[in-house]
Design an enzyme around this catalytic site. Structure first.
Site, PDB file in Angstrom:
ATOM      1  N   PHE A 119       0.682  -1.223  -0.090  1.00  0.00           N
ATOM      2  CA  PHE A 119      -0.034   0.022  -0.149  1.00  0.00           C
ATOM      3  C   PHE A 119       0.985   1.273   0.160  1.00  0.00           C
ATOM      4  O   PHE A 119       0.338   2.250  -0.083  1.00  0.00           O
ATOM      5  CB  PHE A 119      -0.666  -0.153   1.320  1.00  0.00           C
ATOM      6  CG  PHE A 119      -0.252   0.317   2.543  1.00  0.00           C
ATOM      7  CD1 PHE A 119       0.606  -0.538   3.381  1.00  0.00           C
ATOM      8  CD2 PHE A 119      -0.558   1.713   2.823  1.00  0.00           C
ATOM      9  CE1 PHE A 119       1.188   0.086   4.327  1.00  0.00           C
ATOM     10  CE2 PHE A 119       0.146   2.330   4.228  1.00  0.00           C
ATOM     11  CZ  PHE A 119       0.889   1.285   4.724  1.00  0.00           C
ATOM     12  N   LYS A 120       1.972   1.013   0.401  1.00  0.00           N
ATOM     13  CA  LYS A 120       2.813   2.239   0.382  1.00  0.00           C
ATOM     14  C   LYS A 120       2.990   3.217  -1.114  1.00  0.00           C
ATOM     15  O   LYS A 120       3.284   4.242  -1.036  1.00  0.00           O
ATOM     16  CB  LYS A 120       4.414   1.862   0.979  1.00  0.00           C
ATOM     17  CG  LYS A 120       4.344   1.519   2.489  1.00  0.00           C
ATOM     18  CD  LYS A 120       5.545   1.475   2.969  1.00  0.00           C
ATOM     19  CE  LYS A 120       5.466   1.166   4.830  1.00  0.00           C
ATOM     20  NZ  LYS A 120       5.145  -0.241   5.140  1.00  0.00           N
TER      21      LYS A 120
END
Ligand SMILES: *Cc1c(COP(=O)(O)O)cnc(C)c1O
Length: 477
Positions: A119-120
């Protein structure tokens, strides 16, 4: 709108002024001086928006010193199916962060379809474009120095590769990352990306970064910057997908939604808190810890007791292996009613390696008002949850997402949708999936041969001077 420090002793700044920095000069974290609020009418208008429109709507309130037309160009360039679709062409990818329905009222929010499968990428890709824009405008350049145990470093490198005026020097440990994670980073051939492999473990890498950053002359001579998880722009960009998911699982704005968030540095769940402060009708934010349960301990007892680095356990959800949660101060700032003297008092203890107890300050009761609850998941829980999800929902989830699902289900309320944030794809943590399911996870298209691509890195001793020498040699390339 201006940004102020949680410790109250630094001048207020604009979004652009804090974009490239980390901590405020007084050691605090930047927060909006006042939260812009989306009204019921605003939320109605936002309900029909696609990801890019939502991103522009949220960011134009938070980054109000960037001209809207420029912000729109940056957002349009960032949130595309080409970046977040991994070659998938189904119509879902117009959504950028599709929700996957597991059963009535239970969803996975897909956040890990970006280039590094975690998700980063959602925030980091935007940061790459924002950095390039801001540096071009100011006629400056930056040398980003970081340490990674896996996900952050690769997300930063894929976001900054090929960007002008930006170079990345990323330290990674010789031991401790998966082969997939190593191959992801080391196969990058871009001239502005430097992978420095340190003979040691993650803590050695982090110590070197600290030592270099504490050398103020070196830092200013070589224009050293960071992209760590306290960066406000990252938190701001992460709040967007809470809006997207909320609208995806509700039909009207009088409905509430709960979110389960696998947590480490408290960045992702802090973004949920920000979304709530901006007016999004969130019921609960469920903070999921692994065996490193600093955060769960706090939400159960009111005691925040960061551990020493050596106390950190190595688990099968390694991206949540933290000893202190670097964004947590942002939440506590709001919890104290934005009392920066109180934050200074509490963090005076943290900064000397001690704990604080919010009950003793009469503040713990307020946690409930913010809808924060927590729980803990162990290796055994993680394996069982991956197995359960495969069997009951025919879906394979990664070990971090499994921690979130496990703890989320413990806090599920009838009639309120629960959205579990998918923080990585299972392909990234092959060994854990094999242990849980007896088979390898699928890989997204194009990554089948990742480990056999040529790699580019330099191996160094765990030595500050050796790292400085590499930076000095390339800082003006
Ligand atoms: C970074 C990361 C987390 C933890 O997120 P925080 O914002 O640090 O709380 C959880 N899962 C994965 C896969 C990550 O990469």
């Amino acid at each position: 709108m201006k940004y102020i420090s949680t410790r109250g002793q630094a001048p207020a700044q604009t979004f652009s002024q804090i974009l490239l920095g980390g901590l405020a000069p007084d050691g605090g974290l930047y927060m909006p001086e006042e939260y812009p609020r989306f009204s019921a009418d605003d939320l109605d208008a936002m309900r029909g928006m696609d990801y890019r429109e939502l991103a522009l709507t949220v960011l134009s309130r938070l980054a109000d010193d960037i001209p809207v037309a420029d912000l729109k160009a940056l957002v349009d360039k960032t949130y595309t199916a080409a970046v977040y679709g991994h070659g998938r062409t189904d119509s879902d990818f117009g959504q950028v962060t599709p929700v996957r329905r597991l059963e009535e009222g239970l969803y996975i929010l897909e956040l890990s379809n970006g280039p590094t499968l975690a998700f980063k990428d959602m925030a980091m890709q935007l940061l790459g474009n924002l950095f390039e824009y801001a540096l071009d405008k100011a006629g400056q350049d930056i040398n980003i120095l970081g340490a990674t145990s896996g996900d952050t470093g690769s997300a930063a490198e894929y976001a900054m590769r090929g960007k002008h005026n930006v170079r990345v020097f990323m330290l990674s440990p010789l031991e401790g990352m998966t082969r997939f994670q190593q191959a992801q980073m080391y196969s990058l051939q871009d001239a502005n990306i430097h992978n420095l492999v340190v003979r040691g473990v993650f803590d050695d890498c982090q110590d070197i970064v600290k030592a270099v950053s504490n050398d103020l002359d070196f830092k200013s001579l070589y224009r050293i910057g960071a992209v760590n998880s306290i960066n406000w722009a990252r938190v701001a960009a992460q709040s967007i997908y809470y809006f997207k998911a909320y609208f995806a699982v509700t039909t009207a704005n009088d409905q509430k939604v709960s979110f389960a968030v696998p947590s480490g540095n408290f960045g992702n769940v802090c973004a949920g808190h920000i979304a709530r402060q901006l007016g999004l009708p969130i019921h609960k934010l469920v903070v999921a810890s692994n065996e490193n349960d600093v955060l769960d301990e706090f939400f159960r007892t009111g005691v925040y007791r960061p551990r020493a680095g050596a106390e950190t356990l190595h688990t099968s959800s390694p991206s949540m292996d933290i000893s202190k949660a670097s964004n947590f101060e942002r939440f506590v700032f709001d919890l104290t009613g934005r009392d920066s003297a109180k934050v200074r008092e509490l963090w005076a203890a943290v900064d000397r390696g001690a704990a604080f107890d919010l009950k003793a300050h009469g503040l713990f009761e307020r946690v409930a008002e913010y809808g924060m609850v927590s729980g803990k998941s162990t290796h055994k829980d993680r394996m069982a949850t991956i197995g359960m999800a495969a069997e009951r929902f025919a879906t394979v989830i990664d070990p971090h997402t499994a921690d979130g699902l496990k703890v989320g289900l413990e806090h599920r309320d009838p009639g309120i949708p629960l959205v579990c944030l998918e923080t990585a794809l299972p392909a990234k943590f092959e060994d854990a999936i094999v242990e849980a399911l007896g088979r390898k996870p699928e890989r997204p298209a194009g990554l089948a041969d990742l480990e056999s691509l040529p790699q580019r890195y330099e191996v160094l001793d765990a030595d500050v001077e050796a790292v400085k020498a590499v930076i000095a040699a390339h800082a003006n390339d």
